[in-house]
Design an enzyme around this catalytic site. Structure first.
Site, short mmCIF file in Angstrom:
data_model
loop_
_atom_site.label_atom_id
_atom_site.label_comp_id
_atom_site.label_asym_id
_atom_site.label_seq_id
_atom_site.Cartn_x
_atom_site.Cartn_y
_atom_site.Cartn_z
N ALA A 22 0.87 -1.18 0.00
CA ALA A 22 0.00 0.00 0.00
C ALA A 22 0.90 1.23 0.00
CB ALA A 22 -0.89 -0.02 1.23
N GLU A 64 -0.68 -9.13 -0.38
CA GLU A 64 -2.11 -9.31 -0.09
C GLU A 64 -2.93 -9.30 -1.39
OE1 GLU A 64 -1.92 -6.09 2.75
OE2 GLU A 64 -2.72 -7.41 4.31
N GLU A 103 4.68 -4.98 7.32
CA GLU A 103 4.00 -3.86 7.99
C GLU A 103 4.54 -3.61 9.39
OE1 GLU A 103 2.57 -6.30 6.30
OE2 GLU A 103 1.13 -5.44 4.88
#
Ligand code: CAA
Length: 323
Positions: free
Chosen positions: A131, A177, A197
């Site tokens: 992300a 993901e 993360e």
């Protein structure tokens, strides 16, 4: 060497319903006039998507050097729709605008009757490096909660046709993901996976702790999510995360071979297989087997089952009509 992407052309303008769905997600008013709707292009989402991204952060815009450049490229080959993530300067970091565009492209290919299977791929260096950290970094709990941040990534899993993730280079965090939301992962031999993360002081937010655990088991998922360590394509294959590893330079061709084989099958039957396999993640074994058996019975209502079994008996190749 870059991946062989030939005859790239944008997906045709999305349907009105698609645009309305996207618009409601990004909190935009779509004009009702057909003429105005036709002027909104899914494959070149400049103003509307930038507006959405800008609401989260100024850094949310696509590559600053090419603000109107499409972040996904679409090609059709042998009944296969190939979507190439195209944000090279940010290693395909998955900003809101990119995922919104990806979802629109996926939905368009899902509706396209000439397409039987979809591939999502990236560049030689990165499938996707996660992300977009720059876009996320100033979020608060309240802004994340109110905007239901990242929830719309899940739309990828609502696509009915099979999706193959063809992964070269980094598939990190949200990149891993996204690959796991696909139905098959084929990896180039230099691919690197991770859920890093924890190194950013956060946790996976798009299914990393859930899908990885279901696929590779608790011990490996726990170690990878708790250390953020990268692991190779070979390790990913041994763990069952990827279906096979191929030489990096042949990745797209290998993925297209598999995808076009799938695309040559009966499309309704392919969707039933996808539904049945996916059900195994959501239900008990007993319920899953019951669901599978009901779907199995339903195939006997199709012309393609009659054709497939007759062709076997008559020793010829089946000609499926998707009926
Ligand atoms: N978000 C935003 N920008 C990113 C990015 C990301 N996830 N990953 C890379 N970039 C940008 C870099 O900031 C850099 O931009 P500038 O040139 O403007 O500085 C550009 O891409 C190239 O990156 P690097 O210079 O870092 O390239 P490298 O080859 O030295 O390193 C890398 C490559 C190891 C992938 C490194 O970029 C990296 O560690 N990226 C972050 C990976 C990560 O932590 N991903 C998880 C994100 S959080 C998440 O995904 C949450 C979730 O569950 C949804």
């Amino acid at each position: 060497m870059s991946l062989p992407v030939r005859a790239i052309r944008p997906v045709q303008a999305a349907s009105r319903m698609q645009l309305q769905r996207i618009a409601s997600r990004v909190g935009m008013l779509i004009p009702t006039s057909r003429r105005l709707l036709a002027s909104v292009s899914v494959s070149a989402p400049s103003a509307p998507f930038t507006t959405h991204a800008a609401r989260f952060s100024a850094a949310a815009a696509p590559d600053a050097s090419a603000p109107t450049q499409s972040m996904t490229l679409v090609e059709r080959r042998d009944g296969v729709g190939i979507i190439t993530l195209n944000r090279p300067k940010a290693l395909n970091a998955l900003c809101n605008a990119l995922i919104t565009e990806l979802n629109a492209q996926l939905q368009a290919l899902d509706k396209d009757e000439s397409i039987g299977c979809i591939i999502i791929t990236g560049s030689e260096k990165a499938f996707a490096a996660g992300a977009d950290i720059k876009e996320m970094k100033d979020q608060t709990f309240i802004t994340a909660y109110r905007s239901n941040m990242l929830a719309f990534w899940h739309d990828v899993t609502r696509i009915r046709k099979p999706i193959i993730a063809a992964v070269n280079g980094y598939a990190l965090g949200g990149g891993c993901e996204l690959a796991m939301m696909c139905d098959i992962i084929i990896a180039g031999d230099k691919a690197r996976f991770a859920q890093p993360e924890i190194l950013l002081g956060t946790i996976p937010g798009c299914g990393g702790t859930q899908r990885l655990t279901r696929v590779v088991g608790k011990s490996k998922a726990m170690e990878w999510c708790l250390t953020g360590e990268q692991f190779s394509a070979e390790v990913a294959e041994k763990a069952g995360l990827v279906s096979r590893v191929v030489p990096a330079a042949q990745l797209l061709d290998e993925a297209v071979k598999t995808a076009s084989k799938i695309a040559s099958m009966s499309k309704p039957i392919v969707t039933l297989v996808k539904d049945a396999v996916n059900a195994s993640y959501e239900t008990t074994l007993e319920q899953g087997i019951l669901f599978e058996r009901r779907l199995f019975y339903s195939t006997f209502a199709t012309a393609d089952q009659k054709e497939g079994m007759s062709a076997f008996v008559e020793k010829r190749k089946a000609q499926f009509k998707d009926e």
